[in-house]
Write a protein that holds these residues in place. Structure first.
Motif, PDB file in Angstrom:
ATOM      1  N   ASP A 155      11.596  11.160 -41.309  1.00  6.89           N
ATOM      2  CA  ASP A 155      10.654  11.648 -40.310  1.00  6.89           C
ATOM      3  C   ASP A 155      11.359  11.767 -38.975  1.00  6.89           C
ATOM      4  O   ASP A 155      11.840  10.783 -38.425  1.00  6.89           O
TER       5      ASP A 155
ATOM      6  N   TYR B 292       4.573  17.844 -35.543  1.00  7.91           N
ATOM      7  CA  TYR B 292       3.902  18.853 -36.363  1.00  7.91           C
ATOM      8  C   TYR B 292       2.649  18.269 -37.000  1.00  7.91           C
ATOM      9  O   TYR B 292       1.591  18.893 -36.984  1.00  7.91           O
ATOM     10  N   ARG B 293       2.748  17.053 -37.522  1.00  8.51           N
ATOM     11  CA  ARG B 293       1.578  16.487 -38.187  1.00  8.51           C
ATOM     12  C   ARG B 293       0.474  16.168 -37.189  1.00  8.51           C
ATOM     13  O   ARG B 293      -0.695  16.241 -37.516  1.00  8.51           O
TER      14      ARG B 293
ATOM     15  N   TRP C 264      10.688  23.085 -33.595  1.00  5.11           N
ATOM     16  CA  TRP C 264       9.427  22.423 -33.827  1.00  5.11           C
ATOM     17  C   TRP C 264       8.677  23.029 -34.982  1.00  5.11           C
ATOM     18  O   TRP C 264       7.602  22.627 -35.298  1.00  5.11           O
ATOM     19  N   GLY C 265       9.251  24.054 -35.564  1.00  2.99           N
ATOM     20  CA  GLY C 265       8.549  24.643 -36.680  1.00  2.99           C
ATOM     21  C   GLY C 265       7.379  25.462 -36.233  1.00  2.99           C
ATOM     22  O   GLY C 265       6.912  25.328 -35.116  1.00  2.99           O
TER      23      GLY C 265
ATOM     24  N   THR D 106       8.968  16.883 -37.051  1.00  3.31           N
ATOM     25  CA  THR D 106       7.983  16.841 -38.128  1.00  3.31           C
ATOM     26  C   THR D 106       6.809  15.946 -37.759  1.00  3.31           C
ATOM     27  O   THR D 106       5.673  16.218 -38.124  1.00  3.31           O
ATOM     28  N   ASN D 107       7.085  14.900 -37.022  1.00  5.62           N
ATOM     29  CA  ASN D 107       6.023  14.003 -36.613  1.00  5.62           C
ATOM     30  C   ASN D 107       5.034  14.709 -35.696  1.00  5.62           C
ATOM     31  O   ASN D 107       3.815  14.611 -35.866  1.00  5.62           O
TER      32      ASN D 107
ATOM     33  N   PHE E 120      13.299  21.643 -37.692  1.00  6.77           N
ATOM     34  CA  PHE E 120      12.080  21.274 -38.391  1.00  6.77           C
ATOM     35  C   PHE E 120      12.118  21.639 -39.870  1.00  6.77           C
ATOM     36  O   PHE E 120      11.835  20.809 -40.731  1.00  6.77           O
ATOM     37  N   GLU E 121      12.474  22.880 -40.130  1.00  7.27           N
ATOM     38  CA  GLU E 121      12.197  23.397 -41.461  1.00  7.27           C
ATOM     39  C   GLU E 121      12.882  22.625 -42.592  1.00  7.27           C
ATOM     40  O   GLU E 121      12.235  22.237 -43.556  1.00  7.27           O
TER      41      GLU E 121
ATOM     42  N   PHE F 250      11.450  19.177 -43.065  1.00  6.71           N
ATOM     43  CA  PHE F 250      10.105  19.268 -43.611  1.00  6.71           C
ATOM     44  C   PHE F 250      10.120  19.509 -45.110  1.00  6.71           C
ATOM     45  O   PHE F 250       9.372  18.910 -45.869  1.00  6.71           O
TER      46      PHE F 250
ATOM     47  N   GLN G 157      11.313  16.317 -47.027  1.00  5.45           N
ATOM     48  CA  GLN G 157      10.566  15.067 -46.838  1.00  5.45           C
ATOM     49  C   GLN G 157       9.630  14.791 -47.991  1.00  5.45           C
ATOM     50  O   GLN G 157       9.079  15.718 -48.563  1.00  5.45           O
TER      51      GLN G 157
END
Lengths: 324, 547, 293
Positions: free
Chosen positions: A274, A281-282, B14-15, A278-279, A258-259, A262, A265
């Motif tokens: 994406d 996450y939003r 997943w952060g 990250t998706n 992820f990091e 992210f 991006q």
């Protein structure tokens, strides 16, 4: 015997040994004889049971509409609702493609590099040079993602970046590395290779040092040059390690982190940058989308696991090392 | 690949936020302190201990534990600061602040809520409206409606003066579960937050007047690009830069009459003629906004790095005197440059002149929430209510007269020299952190010009607000609150729509999407479920109006 | 030892290739070094490329003046030493039995542990478990939940299988040694390289750890160094995510820039130094030959 057979024998391909009591030894005897080994592995298994298997009931959450006060068992069962939501989302194909794309790209580009690096380093006789190269190449591993991405942005900036300055100096137009979707995956992957090649080569170096130098002596007597020796002795010698790592890597193909993504991006490169992580996450920013993220996570895990099983089986069939 | 990357991949897969959502919990199904024996008795005891008005709040001292968000700019022990020491003596309530740094706040909060491991109050913990709705419904947060009515006179008065507060706080089930972080709606500069600043020195050098229309602004930017204004022989002047294009869009859209409901709603506003909701991002006027900005970009009037630049890099450019215009809180404080003036509302080509960049005064809905583990809810709400009063705000922001501030003849308050010009070399922020905990924002309370001395109260910000006032958004819509089912729609379809519009905006502006694709863009939005999105929005709006 | 011409060319080719690679990798590292002693504003504006600009030690000053950070440093050292010790022991305890062809059940056990790499309950059930074990907010929360890694067990197992000749173990067995004795007296002494690698991997893992601290620790006195660093460094993202115009945060952004590169250097130096020490264990080929002979 020639070097190849010797290596095979060393790698334990010659069939199993330790038939102390003959072929027909009873199972019970086998268990008993190695009681110390069972004792030895017990705490390790215990750790996994306590810290990994006990909490595993949590996996259910992917199939429920979680309500904290009711607990998991009390929360209503919704079956595949969350997975369907994931599949139905407008961007499903895109994020799957990006995640897979990055994963495969990383594998193809990044997997061989540490191996080659290790093989080359192993040949270096001057220990000073070797140590220098090793320390330099493995240092980037320690840089935190935030710092690495920060530097990437700086070096690749369309206005003040070093790379574009060189390009312009050579007579070209500045390239929008950071915002062009077509550049994203390459930058992501190759900066990752840069960061991890030295570190990843460590395992291979360790494995290489486990190869009997007498094999090399024998081969040199036979007239084999350096490259030939690398190919016929070193490479097969670390083959088990390579295979195990390859299997494990394939088994995490959908696990694009992820990091780093992210941080790299932005609205312009989104169509290439994406990924699943990250998706999701939003989706979660609005809050409390537990079951959904769990479902997506489970989907990921299942795909990765199936891949792992498949590759493992292939490796086993090909008669080499495998995970089991 | 080493273990590190592997581990990081698994954990960081997943952060932070998402990981925290990949969980399952609640072994304990709602076993939260409600032992029924002697409950009635307890209640009367507690009420007897409570003073309904005045200080101290309770006769016998009590202790409360707060889950507290901590900004990096705040110190590490709230209990040691002047204001909390003072207040605990005054109120007779000992508060234990369990500090959680902001960047781990979301995970920790999720863990606490879902794992049934929370204390009496969530204070300055940025609890979101969806969480309030969900957990309020489940009983984790207690309804405050009656408590406010009986024991929170200051806040009650505030709600009566500004009825929108109640609208913004009420959850779909009709209950209020939190007290907010509320900026004085009359302090316009606070609500604007980040005006559009223009370099006054360069205007003078160019012999130009301050732009009043979008066309004039455009001409100014062109002139900046063409002239060596900083006299260093290089054309390194940047006509406009900021941290992303969104701030420019948010300012410019007013010149086309969009954004009539303020920044609380970025995709939707209310049509002034019909009073109906409309989706801004597909309107023809919006297309014109993007065309305008894209023209600026094409001509090199916007910093090419705008899409990727980080806050600190932008400030560095400002410090070096390279900017012709920008959108930041205050160039004086973040860049050390005094030559900037804030622009008023620019008039657009069709004559619209709306200052659309106005935030919702209720900045954090869930700044203060009482949980069902709190055994002294009446005392707790009285504790918080104090800070919505004049006295309380003074204590919270200014401290004690003589010790941390002085007042002059006209009643203006100023921090003492020890804070503003610390003898030991501390910066003002570091000095403040010894006495106060308001640094970093998101605290519950009422922020007014009288007591808040942030950069928004500097003369240049106030002047910008004055210019904006006549054209500022009149009917600010506060945030809407959604039911858990609606939240699901908003976080799936809604999120996709937001993502798509953000991406396409950027592409239209930098030219990678041509405006011929506009119809395709609109159609895609319809395909994504725009209608469903709008109907959920409408439902929430109807509820909001009905309050 | 005669070297043919082609051998020599190959040799030179290798040196050149490695040299180029080293330079490419080196530059960004060099950049970090010079950026750490440059004026932060110049660094962000992209004015620093080959040498420091606006010499300034402010990053280092801030770091060493930060008492919390120093405390975190000591904590990290303790976590690393204790954690790595436990890790290596556990990994050997797991890998050796699995490496033995005659260890009944090894396929099952391997499957069992590999399975946990993919499927797990997630953060909160684990958190609840840690809580019920009384480990929350203790030193041990940083050690026990991460006691061993599947990945490393597999690597060590592979090493045992391919680099420790069966004959040697068999010989010891015939001499009457028990399994444990074989492990201690025969296998481990020959495992220098992989043990060195494990120490390195686990040590670095502990050194960089922050996520478990984030979850399980609330007492700032127990925080590892990385957690403090993140507080300082992640602010850039925070400012963007939150729509508040409190400029105390905006001002502290510049501080974060100043500290960033100095922090990287100071916090990673110990690990960088560790490797050369462990390198000497990588040369072990000689021993195998000797024992074989």
């Amino acid at each position: 015997m020639d070097s190849q057979t010797a290596v095979n024998k060393m790698a334990g391909k010659g069939g199993s040994m330790y038939k102390k009591n003959g072929r027909g030894s009873s199972r019970a005897a086998a268990w008993l004889r190695n009681w110390q080994l069972y004792l030895l592995i017990a705490p390790v298994l215990g750790y996994f049971i306590v810290f990994h298997y006990i909490p595993m009931y949590g996996v259910q959450i992917a199939f429920k509409d979680y309500i904290a006060s009711k607990g998991i068992t009390g929360s209503p069962w919704v079956g595949l609702k969350h997975i369907e939501r994931f599949f139905d989302s407008f961007y499903f194909a895109r994020i799957l493609w990006n995640t897979l794309g990055i994963g495969v790209y990383e594998l193809i580009a990044g997997f061989p590099v540490p191996i080659v690096l290790a093989l080359l380093l192993h040949e270096v006789r001057s220990s000073k040079f070797r140590r220098f190269v090793q320390t330099v190449t493995y240092a980037p591993h320690f840089l935190s993602t935030v710092v690495v991405v920060g530097m990437l942005m700086m070096f690749l900036s369309p206005v003040s970046g070093l790379v574009n300055a060189v390009i312009v100096w050579l007579g070209g137009q500045p390239v929008a590395f950071l915002t062009e979707p077509s550049w994203f995956k390459s930058i992501y992957v190759w900066s990752g290779v840069w960061q991890s090649m030295g570190w990843s080569s460590i395992i291979y170096l360790a494995a290489l040092s486990g190869i009997d130098p007498q094999l090399h002596e024998a081969a040199k007597v036979d007239g084999a040059g350096r490259l030939k020796r690398m190919w016929h002795i070193n490479l097969p010698g670390i083959a088990p390690t390579i295979v195990v790592l390859l299997i494990l890597n394939i088994g995490s193909i959908l696990g694009v982190g992820f990091e780093k993504v992210f941080l790299m991006q932005n609205s312009l490169n989104m169509e290439a940058s994406d990924v699943i992580a990250t998706n999701v996450y939003r989706s979660g920013i609005l809050g409390a989308q537990y079951s959904y993220s769990a479902a997506v996570g489970l989907f990921n895990a299942v795909v990765n696991f199936v891949l792992l099983l498949t590759v493992n089986r292939i490796a086993r069939k090909m008669g080499g090392s495998s995970l089991w | 690949m080493g273990k590190q990357k592997r581990l990081r991949k698994m954990r960081g897969k997943w952060g932070p936020l998402t990981l925290s959502l990949v969980m399952a919990a609640g072994l304990l199904s709602g076993c939260s302190g409600s032992a029924s024996e002697g409950e009635a008795e307890n209640k009367t005891d507690k009420l007897a201990n409570l003073n309904e008005t005045g200080m101290p709040i309770v006769k016998e001292p009590i202790e409360l534990t707060f889950f507290t968000g901590k900004s990096p700019t705040n110190g590490s022990k709230f209990e040691d600061t002047l204001i909390w020491k003072t207040y605990s003596q005054m109120s007779n309530i000992q508060v234990k602040f369990n500090l959680v740094p902001f960047e781990t706040l979301t995970e920790k909060r999720n863990l606490a809520l879902a794992g049934d491991d929370y204390p009496d109050v969530f204070y300055s913990a940025r609890v979101g409206s969806a969480e309030l709705a969900r957990y309020g419904q489940q009983g984790v947060f207690i309804p405050l409606n009656d408590l406010i009515d009986k024991y929170a006179p200051n806040f009650k008065k505030l709600m009566e003066k500004y009825p929108d507060i109640r609208k913004g706080l009420t959850m779909p089930d009709g209950n209020i579960y939190s007290l907010p972080s509320f900026y004085d709606p009359d302090l316009l500069s606070m609500l604007i937050g980040t005006p559009l600043w223009i370099n006054q020195d360069w205007l003078k050098k160019l012999g130009m007047e301050e732009p009043q229309t979008t066309e004039e602004f455009y001409k100014y930017l062109q002139a900046v690009k063409a002239t060596d204004l900083n006299g260093n022989g290089k054309h390194d002047e940047i006509p406009y830069s900021a941290g992303g294009v969104t701030s420019l869009i948010d300012h410019m859209k007013g010149a086309w009459g969009l954004g009539t409901s303020g920044l609380g709603h970025k995709l939707v506003d209310v049509d002034p003629g019909t009073g109906k909701l409309r989706f801004i991002k597909t309107m023809p006027q919006y297309k014109e906004v993007l065309q305008f900005i894209s023209k600026l970009y094409k001509e090199g009037l916007i910093d090419p790095e705008i899409f990727t630049i980080e806050g600190s890099a932008l400030n560095a450019k400002g410090q070096a005197g390279l900017l012709g215009s920008t959108v930041v809180p205050n160039p004086e404080t973040v860049m050390g440059r005094k030559e900037f003036t804030g622009l008023g509302a620019l008039k657009g080509p069709h004559g619209d002149q709306l200052y659309a960049h106005v935030k919702v005064p209720m900045v954090h809905v869930g700044a203060f929430a009482i949980t069902n583990k709190d055994t002294y809810p009446e005392a707790t709400i009285r504790w918080m209510d104090y800070f919505y009063s004049d006295e309380g705000a003074k204590l919270y922001f200014m401290g004690k007269e003589g010790e941390t501030y002085t007042s002059d003849a006209s009643g203006n308050l100023k921090y003492v020299d020890e804070i503003t010009n610390n003898p030991d070399g501390l910066t003002q922020d570091q000095a403040l952190a010894k006495y106060f905990t308001w640094l970093g924002g998101s605290y519950p309370g009422f922020v007014t010009e009288k007591y808040f001395k942030g950069s928004e109260t500097l003369p240049n910000s106030m002047a910008a607000a004055e210019k904006a006032k006549p054209y500022a958004v009149k009917n600010i819509l506060y945030n809407f609150n959604y039911t858990p089912e609606e939240t699901e729609v908003m976080s799936s379809i809604g999120k996709d729509i937001e993502d798509y519009t953000a991406e396409m905006e950027a592409k239209f502006i930098n030219g990678s999407a041509s405006f011929d694709q506009w119809d395709g863009y609109v159609n895609n939005l319809k395909k994504m479920g725009l209608d469903q999105y709008m109907s959920v929005y409408q439902a929430a709006y109807d509820r909001y109006q009905a309050e | 030892m005669l070297e043919t011409r082609s051998e020599r060319i190959t040799g030179i080719g290798i040196y050149v290739l490695l040299g180029v690679v080293t330079l490419i990798v080196l530059y960004p590292l060099f950049f970090v070094l010079i950026a750490s002693v440059s004026n932060p504003g110049s660094v962000i504006r992209g004015e620093v490329w080959l040498w420091p600009k606006g010499f300034s030690l402010i990053g280092y000053e801030r770091l060493f003046g930060n008492k919390e950070l120093l405390r975190g440093f000591m904590n990290t050292v303790m976590y690393t030493v204790a954690g790595t010790a436990l890790n290596v022991v556990m990994t050997v305890a797991g890998a050796y039995p699995l490496s033995r062809a005659d260890f009944k059940g090894r396929h099952f056990f391997t499957f069992l542990i590999v399975f946990t790499m993919f499927f797990g309950g997630g953060m909160i059930p684990t958190y609840l478990l840690i809580k019920s074990l009384g480990l929350l907010n203790t030193f041990w929360a940083m050690i026990i939940p991460s006691a061993v890694s599947v990945w490393n067990i597999l690597i060590m197992r592979t090493f045992f299988q391919s680099s420790i000749p069966k004959e040697v173990q068999e010989a010891a067995f015939m001499d009457g040694c028990s399994n444990i004795k074989i492990l201690l007296k025969v296998v481990l002494p020959l495992s220098g390289p992989v043990l060195a690698v494990m120490v390195l991997f686990y040590a670095v893992g502990h050194w960089n750890a922050y996520f478990s601290a984030l979850l399980y620790l609330s007492d700032r006195d127990l925080y590892p160094m990385q957690l403090f660093l993140r507080e300082i460094l992640v602010q850039n993202q925070m400012q963007e995510m939150v729509d508040i115009s409190d400029d105390t945060l905006a001002r502290s952004l510049m501080d974060a820039e100043a500290i960033k590169y100095a922090a990287v250097i100071v916090t990673n130096l110990p690990m960088l130094i560790l490797y050369p020490f462990l390198q000497k264990y990588f040369v072990k080929g000689v021993m195998v030959g000797a024992i074989k002979g």
